[in-house]
Design an enzyme around this catalytic site. Structure first.
Site, short mmCIF file in Angstrom:
data_model
loop_
_atom_site.label_atom_id
_atom_site.label_comp_id
_atom_site.label_asym_id
_atom_site.label_seq_id
_atom_site.Cartn_x
_atom_site.Cartn_y
_atom_site.Cartn_z
N GLN A 199 10.80 0.56 4.94
CA GLN A 199 12.24 0.74 4.78
C GLN A 199 12.97 1.01 6.11
OE1 GLN A 199 13.50 1.78 0.73
NE2 GLN A 199 12.87 -0.21 1.51
N PHE A 222 8.44 -4.16 -12.30
CA PHE A 222 8.94 -5.48 -11.89
C PHE A 222 7.75 -6.43 -12.02
CE2 PHE A 222 11.90 -8.25 -9.91
CZ PHE A 222 11.23 -9.02 -8.96
N LYS A 268 14.17 6.43 -0.18
CA LYS A 268 14.48 6.79 1.21
C LYS A 268 15.16 5.61 1.88
CE LYS A 268 10.94 10.32 1.36
NZ LYS A 268 9.68 10.85 1.95
N LYS A 315 14.29 9.46 8.74
CA LYS A 315 12.95 9.65 9.31
C LYS A 315 12.21 8.32 9.40
CE LYS A 315 10.38 9.19 5.46
NZ LYS A 315 9.22 8.29 5.28
N TRP A 361 4.76 4.54 -4.20
CA TRP A 361 5.26 5.89 -4.51
C TRP A 361 5.58 6.02 -6.00
CZ3 TRP A 361 4.61 10.54 -4.01
CH2 TRP A 361 5.57 11.56 -3.97
N GLY A 362 6.14 4.98 -6.56
CA GLY A 362 6.46 5.02 -7.98
C GLY A 362 5.22 5.32 -8.82
N ASN A 391 5.89 2.53 8.06
CA ASN A 391 6.85 2.08 9.09
C ASN A 391 6.20 2.16 10.46
OD1 ASN A 391 9.69 1.55 7.84
ND2 ASN A 391 8.97 3.41 6.82
N SER A 443 7.60 1.05 -9.78
CA SER A 443 6.14 1.22 -9.97
C SER A 443 5.41 0.71 -8.74
CB SER A 443 5.69 0.41 -11.20
OG SER A 443 5.99 -0.96 -10.99
N GLY A 444 5.97 1.04 -7.59
CA GLY A 444 5.31 0.66 -6.33
C GLY A 444 4.31 1.72 -5.93
#
Ligand SMILES: NC(=O)C1=CN([C@@H]2O[C@H](COP(=O)(O)OP(=O)(O)OC[C@H]3O[C@@H](n4cnc5c(N)ncnc54)[C@H](O)[C@@H]3O)[C@@H](O)[C@H]2O)C=CC1
Ligand SMILES: O=C(CO)COP(=O)(O)O
Length: 375
Positions: free
Chosen positions: A324, A66, A145, A231, A38-39, A296, A35-36
């Site tokens: 990431q 979390f 990813k 990527k 993107w989540g 990133n 549930s971040g």
């Protein structure tokens, strides 16, 4: 029904018929594991598609959260009362049928479709907690990813890690999908990599395909997944060039060389991969969006400009979200080091060394002057 009933006699036959006959299969329960940023953005899509297709999906979507306390309130309670992830996707309302569940096993019990969308370093621990707790005919789709942190020096995809632990089929979804823009319902695309495209593709497409989130399903799943992971490494290099003020031509060269190293990396580990896949959203499009608008890139630019440690910059800029790329660069480097491939992938190697403080960002371009692409 006990597991022995399912497999034997008349009851077993009836169970097998009803559980495998698509046109009268019970609607599938969906759990989003994560549930971040993107989540939460994908929860907005999945919450709506499960309501739109009641024959195929149970409209209640459990989302594993979390748990943490945000401004004195439990995040899960804020999500279940105000339907907003105030920390990871503030300002966007989640569909009311998306229910935050803080117990991992409870969030997955009875679910036949598991959507994995956590930072890749957490996957192994999560899967180990789910062993024996999910339906044996469940399937997963990973939106993660990265590559496994477990097999130091050898390549293991996140989808392979999930499949190895949970013994279920795992597809992937990757694409040019900066979460905040997806959450704004801005038109974009994504690629689903599904080895069993004919049988599993249509349902997975229904779960994600909308007017503004256009899905293409391909069978070349490992290429889709590696594009998504690598990527992020190229985006770090793009951030370094932005931090150094090198301009768009240099950044374009870095993006191109990064794409070439990605194709060579995939070909090395998966000979005969489909070149067409690199022209899907998971390939060139995700590379572009991430090298211009991703976290990133942003973190690596600030790393160069501030001179602060990468972890400190990530913490300051991302408010608990995860970049990431540096971790993926390390995992990829360990694989290349084991097989003596560093010189064939100077960009991937340089990104790792810069992230580790073994090389100055300004040395990046020197590493590219004699790139295999120019020999
Ligand atoms: N944010 C984006 O724009 C996109 C992200 N992705 C990928 O999706 C995956 C998930 O990323 P996001 O949803 O953005 O997460 P994020 O980058 O927002 O990370 C924060 C999430 O990590 C969780 N977390 C922190 N510590 C944890 C622990 N010990 N165990 C389990 N979870 C923990 C937090 O609860 C929170 O849900 C990543 O692999 C990312 O590369 C893919 C497409 C777009
Ligand atoms: O994967 C993404 C876009 O497709 C998000 O990239 P970042 O993690 O660099 O923000």
């Amino acid at each position: 029904m006990s597991s022995t009933d399912e497999n034997t006699g008349v009851i077993g036959s009836i169970y097998r018929f009803f559980s495998t006959t698509p046109q009268i299969m019970a609607p599938k329960k969906v759990t989003i594991i994560g549930s971040g940023n993107w989540g939460s953005a994908i929860a907005r899509i999945v919450g709506n598609t499960t309501k739109a297709y009641p024959q195929e999906f149970d409209p209640e979507v459990r989302m594993w959260v979390f748990e943490e306390v945000v401004n004195g309130e439990k995040l899960s309670e804020v999500i279940n009362t105000r339907h907003e992830n105030v920390k990871y996707l503030p300002g966007k309302i989640l569909p009311t049928n998306v229910v935050a569940v803080t117990d991992l096993v409870e969030s997955c019990v009875g679910s036949h479709l598991l959507v994995f969308v956590v930072p890749h370093q957490f996957v192994k621990g999560i899967c180990e907690k789910l062993v024996g707790k999910i339906p044996t005919d469940a399937q997963a789709i990973s939106l993660i990813k990265g590559v496994s942190t477990e097999k130091k020096g050898g390549l293991k995809l996140i989808s392979e890690e999930i499949k190895e632990i949970l013994k279920i089929e795992v597809s992937v979804l990757m694409g040019a999908n900066l979460a905040p823009e997806v959450a704004n319902d801005n038109f974009c695309e994504a690629t689903i990599g599904c080895k069993r495209k004919a049988t599993d593709g249509p349902l997975l497409k229904k779960l994600f395909h909308t007017e503004n989130f256009r899905i293409n399903v391909v069978e070349d799943a490992h290429t889709v997944e590696l594009c998504g992971a690598l990527k992020n490494v190229v985006a770090c290099a793009a951030g370094f060039t932005d931090g150094l003020g090198y301009g768009d031509n240099t950044k374009a060269a870095v993006i191109r060389l990064g794409l070439m190293e990605t194709t060579k990396f995939v070909e090395h580990y998966y000979p005969g991969s489909n070149l067409q896949t690199f022209f899907e959203s998971c390939g060139i499009a995700d590379l572009i969006t991430t090298c211009y608008g991703g976290r990133n890139r942003k973190v690596c630019e600030a790393f160069v400009k501030t001179g602060k440690p990468l972890a400190e910059v990530e913490k300051e800029l991302l408010n608990g979200q995860s970049a990431q790329g540096p971790l993926t660069a390390e995992e990829v480097f360990l694989m290349m080091q084991k097989t003596g491939l560093e010189t064939k992938f100077p960009l991937f190697t340089a990104v790792h060394r810069i992230c580790k403080g073994e090389m100055k960002p300004a040395e990046l371009v020197d590493c590219l002057r004699n790139h295999p692409e120019h020999l």
